[in-house]
Design a protein around this motif. Structure first.
Motif, PDB file in Angstrom:
ATOM      1  N   ARG A  30      32.877  28.242  37.498  1.00 35.71           N
ATOM      2  CA  ARG A  30      33.012  29.697  37.560  1.00 35.71           C
ATOM      3  C   ARG A  30      31.922  30.296  36.669  1.00 35.71           C
ATOM      4  NH1 ARG A  30      37.997  32.192  39.466  1.00 35.71           N
ATOM      5  NH2 ARG A  30      38.968  30.655  40.854  1.00 35.71           N
TER       6      ARG A  30
ATOM      7  N   SER B 112      40.056  30.358  35.861  1.00 43.25           N
ATOM      8  CA  SER B 112      39.545  31.703  36.093  1.00 43.25           C
ATOM      9  C   SER B 112      39.310  32.353  34.735  1.00 43.25           C
ATOM     10  CB  SER B 112      40.547  32.530  36.900  1.00 43.25           C
ATOM     11  OG  SER B 112      40.139  33.886  37.004  1.00 43.25           O
TER      12      SER B 112
ATOM     13  N   TRP C 297      47.551  28.973  40.715  1.00 43.43           N
ATOM     14  CA  TRP C 297      46.352  29.736  41.100  1.00 43.43           C
ATOM     15  C   TRP C 297      46.266  31.108  40.422  1.00 43.43           C
ATOM     16  CZ3 TRP C 297      48.440  28.077  46.294  1.00 43.43           C
ATOM     17  CH2 TRP C 297      47.995  26.787  46.598  1.00 43.43           C
TER      18      TRP C 297
ATOM     19  N   GLU D 177      44.486  34.234  38.516  1.00 49.05           N
ATOM     20  CA  GLU D 177      43.187  34.896  38.413  1.00 49.05           C
ATOM     21  C   GLU D 177      43.304  35.977  37.352  1.00 49.05           C
ATOM     22  OE1 GLU D 177      40.430  34.041  39.991  1.00 49.05           O
ATOM     23  OE2 GLU D 177      41.340  32.557  41.340  1.00 49.05           O
TER      24      GLU D 177
ATOM     25  N   TYR E 158      42.336  28.996  45.715  1.00 53.14           N
ATOM     26  CA  TYR E 158      42.326  30.102  44.761  1.00 53.14           C
ATOM     27  C   TYR E 158      42.496  31.406  45.518  1.00 53.14           C
ATOM     28  CZ  TYR E 158      37.474  29.665  46.334  1.00 53.14           C
ATOM     29  OH  TYR E 158      36.346  29.508  47.113  1.00 53.14           O
TER      30      TYR E 158
ATOM     31  N   ALA F 130      41.935  35.995  44.648  1.00 56.21           N
ATOM     32  CA  ALA F 130      40.951  36.865  44.002  1.00 56.21           C
ATOM     33  C   ALA F 130      41.652  38.027  43.322  1.00 56.21           C
ATOM     34  CB  ALA F 130      39.940  37.390  45.027  1.00 56.21           C
TER      35      ALA F 130
END
Length: 754
Positions: free
Chosen positions: A292, A361, A557, A559, A627, A629
């Motif tokens: 990332r 993330s 997952w 974010e 993943y 967003a």
């Protein structure tokens, strides 16, 4: 090892299920790695095993990228469970967990309608004001030009969307293969990175440059950053510098001969040319993947990634920083200051791939507050199962017939289960009574070297809709770790993996439950963890748990996004809405107003019903992606996730925070420092500033995209109230006004009406 004739894992992960089915059976690759011999007890002995001995970490790393051209037979779309459901079929909606956030608005599907099982997952999102662009894996055109990278855009702040298909290709043989990543910068430049195949047998990373022409985003042809005929290139990520316009890309290279490393390239001319890739890790000492990228307030380039250390055989989430625009990178630092417990043995309920890829993330605080430059990282982590002993209470042999859950052989956690797959259609079922909050652990291993089975766990019954975990590694090794959401009967099932008689035979399953340890950070088999750094990524705070979910529910997952008011938002997939079985899936978000130190109550993002992913048809896997967003554009915050409410995996979008309606953040002040909005006059913002003492003050106004539109400095302002104006010719709209004085900040929202 040779890869000739076999798709690598990045393509196998996306490969349409129908293409793999061969009369209900699929073949595993002939170049799967050789497994070390596994000892096994006879029926009269006890099998005491530690979890850490189930799979050598190095083997785990290698098998994560193996070409598993096999698919669990009950995941075949010919199974009746995959019959398409009616659009919007009703489901029970699981409750959200509270309301520190304002009530969230309606969500919407942003990809166009397609075939019933088309998969749109692996999502990316970027925004500049009213322009928002999204990318996703697109099952409608996997393996067929232009390929499985889809995208869409909105020019009205996300109210309506256009599914724009796939980006342009260059030649007659090039195809996109998904994993899109989209970023942008205020000057109007947009970038899309993707997996790419210039011609048959090649693996590449491409980047397209785009700009809006009127209300239409137009992409240039792809620039191939790197290409190989023997190595697999995977998991690209992008970042842009909003000041210099530089754009950066990182990805992982899996060598055909074994091993892997991270590579990095940059463009200083808006994607017209790119630097030759440089290596950022050493495959002799580590196995790194899932990069990332972010750019800091002073142009620093941050690279975070997953690392398996070949030095100490532990797993880490790490970060490096470049202070010279990506020419060189400094030393590694461990996010959270420690190794982490990576539960990648099985995904969440309904996940149709047998393992999950580790991701981290992170975001950088770009606000004008004292927290500017702070890094916040989030990830999912399990309990420390390495210390647990499995198979300590004796042997239980399967009792035939046991081909259905109603015929399951009972056992208690701690037993070692012995059985044999007598044929390719033989199913062996076991059952146990579990207690709410127990972290149950299982590991299937072959007894006969030929046996290649896989393992499933069921909650609430033995139907397809009751599947909660699914695991398989090369050679029939299948670990599962799962926290039981309620007290009741649970089921294990062993089934032949590939439908070939040469791969049947005897097996054993060691079972047990986690014993809480001082090394535990998580409470469950997966919790959402957070760590922060205030010194540019050199040191990190100890991990803390983000969500307010009670123990017993999978969270995965996450974010993270930070807005211009320095508020930290974290989203994740959770199962608290299904207290009985932990199967129904929702998306949640929580907010922190103190730079990630504490969080308010979480809220459910998806406005539609909770989803049982076992009942969602998908022509690609993973069906939910690796993943989702979450982005902040000024004070607007947007979420993008894969939702199965329509019977297929679709890309859904929601505005988590609407800056035109959101209540302004509480002022941060010492004594009586405060700023309040009072309106507008002739394009100028009127504010009322209160100072506790005399001193130098800076006022700044930001629009909803986070751009500074006005600044006023007072070199010597006295204590007390000061009615002030700032700005010239400002358009109607909403602005955030900040005042900074002696390291203390206050803020207010001002609505400009002309």
């Amino acid at each position: 090892m040779s890869r000739a004739g076999h798709l690598p894992i990045l393509f196998a992960l996306l490969l349409p299920i129908a293409a793999l089915a061969d009369g209900g059976a699929a073949r595993r690759p002939t170049d799967a790695p050789a497994l070390p011999p596994v000892g096994h007890p006879d029926s009269a002995s006890r099998a005491v095993s530690t979890w850490s001995g189930i799979l050598p970490p190095d083997l785990v790393l290698e098998t994560m990228r193996e070409s598993d051209e096999a698919l669990a037979r009950d995941d075949d779309p010919s199974d009746p469970v995959y019959a398409p459901r009616e659009w919007g079929a009703a489901k029970g909606a699981g409750p959200g967990s509270g309301g520190a956030l304002r009530a969230l608005g309606a969500d919407l599907r942003i990809n166009g309608p397609g075939a019933a099982n088309n998969c749109e997952a692996e999502l990316s999102l970027s925004a500049q004001g009213l322009q928002i662009v999204a990318g996703w894996n697109d099952g409608a055109s996997f393996g067929v030009r232009p390929g499985a990278t889809g995208w869409g855009y909105s020019v009205d702040g996300g109210a309506t969307w256009i599914d724009a298909g796939s980006p342009p290709t260059t030649g007659l043989t090039d195809i996109y293969y998904g994993d899109p990543v989209i970023v942008s910068e205020p000057a109007g430049h947009w970038y899309l990175a993707s997996l790419y195949r210039p011609s048959a047998g090649q693996y590449a990373i491409s980047v397209n440059h785009g700009m809006f022409v009127g209300s239409t985003l137009v992409w240039a042809n792809p620039y191939v950053i790197a290409v190989s005929g023997s190595d697999v290139l995977d998991k690209p990520w992008l970042a842009t510098d909003p000041v210099s316009g530089a754009v950066y890309v990182a990805y992982v290279r899996f060598f055909g001969a074994g091993g892997q490393r991270l590579e990095f390239s940059r463009s200083l001319d808006h994607g017209v040319t790119w630097s030759a890739p440089i290596a950022l890790s050493d495959p002799a000492t580590s196995g790194d993947m899932s990069p990332r990228l972010r750019v800091g307030p002073n142009g620093e380039v941050f690279l975070a990634y997953y690392c398996f250390s070949r030095v100490d055989s532990k797993e880490y989430l790490r970060i490096r920083r470049s202070n010279d625009a990506g020419l060189t990178f400094g030393p590694e630092a461990n996010i959270g200051g420690r190794a982490f417990m990576n539960n990648f043995y099985s995904g969440p309920a309904g996940f149709n791939r047998e393992r999950v890829v580790a991701q981290v993330s992170f975001d950088v605080d770009l606000s004008s507050t004292p927290s500017r430059g702070t890094l916040i990282a989030v990830w999912n982590e399990g309990v420390d199962f390495n210390r647990d002993l499995l198979g300590t209470t004796g042997v239980v042999n399967e009792l035939e017939p046991d081909d259905a859950s109603a015929q399951a052989t009972p056992f208690t956690l701690g037993a070692t289960l012995h059985g044999a797959l007598a044929g390719v259609f033989d199913q062996d079922w076991f059952s146990f009574t579990g207690l709410a909050g127990q972290v149950a652990e299982f590991s299937l291993t072959p007894v006969d070297a030929s046996c290649n089975g896989y393992l499933r766990l069921f909650a609430g019954g033995g139907a397809t809709a009751n599947r909660v975990a699914y695991s398989h590694f090369s050679g029939g090794r299948s670990p599962i770790e799962f926290t039981l959401p309620s007290t009741g009967t649970y089921y294990l099932r062993v089934l032949n993996w590939d439908g070939f008689t040469a791969d049947i035979g005897a097996y054993q399953v060691v079972t047990g439950a986690h014993t809480p340890s001082f090394t535990d950070v998580a409470r469950d088999h997966r919790d959402i963890m957070l760590s922060r750094s205030s010194d540019g990524g050199t040191t990190w705070s100890p991990p803390t748990r983000v969500s307010d979910t009670p123990p017993g529910f999978d969270e995965i997952w996450p974010e993270v996004a930070i807005d211009v008011a320095h508020r930290v938002f974290v989203s994740w997939y959770g199962h608290v809405g299904d207290p009985a079985n932990g199967i129904l899936t929702d998306v949640y978000v929580a907010r922190s107003d103190d730079s990630g130190r504490t969080f308010g109550a979480s809220a459910r993002v998806n406005a539609g019903p909770s989803v049982n992913w076992n009942n969602v048809a998908s022509n690609m896997f993973p069906n939910m992606g690796d993943y989702s967003a979450l982005i902040a554009d000024g004070m607007n915050v947007y979420a993008n996730w894969t939702d199965g409410r329509g019977g297929s995996p679709d890309s859904y979008f929601s505005r988590v925070v609407d800056a035109t309606a959101e209540v302004a953040p509480a002022p941060v002040h010492a004594n009586s420092l405060a700023v309040r909005g009072a309106g507008v006059a002739m394009g100028r913002l009127r504010v009322l500033l209160t100072l506790p003492h005399a001193g130098a003050v800076r006022l700044r106004a930001f629009d909803l995209a986070g751009r500074a539109v006005a600044t006023r400095d007072l070199a010597a302002a006295g204590a007390g109230e000061h009615p002030l104006e700032l700005g010239e010719g400002l358009a109607a709209g909403v602005y955030l006004v900040r005042v900074d004085e002696a390291g203390v900040t206050a803020s207010a929202k001002v609505v400009a009406l002309r």
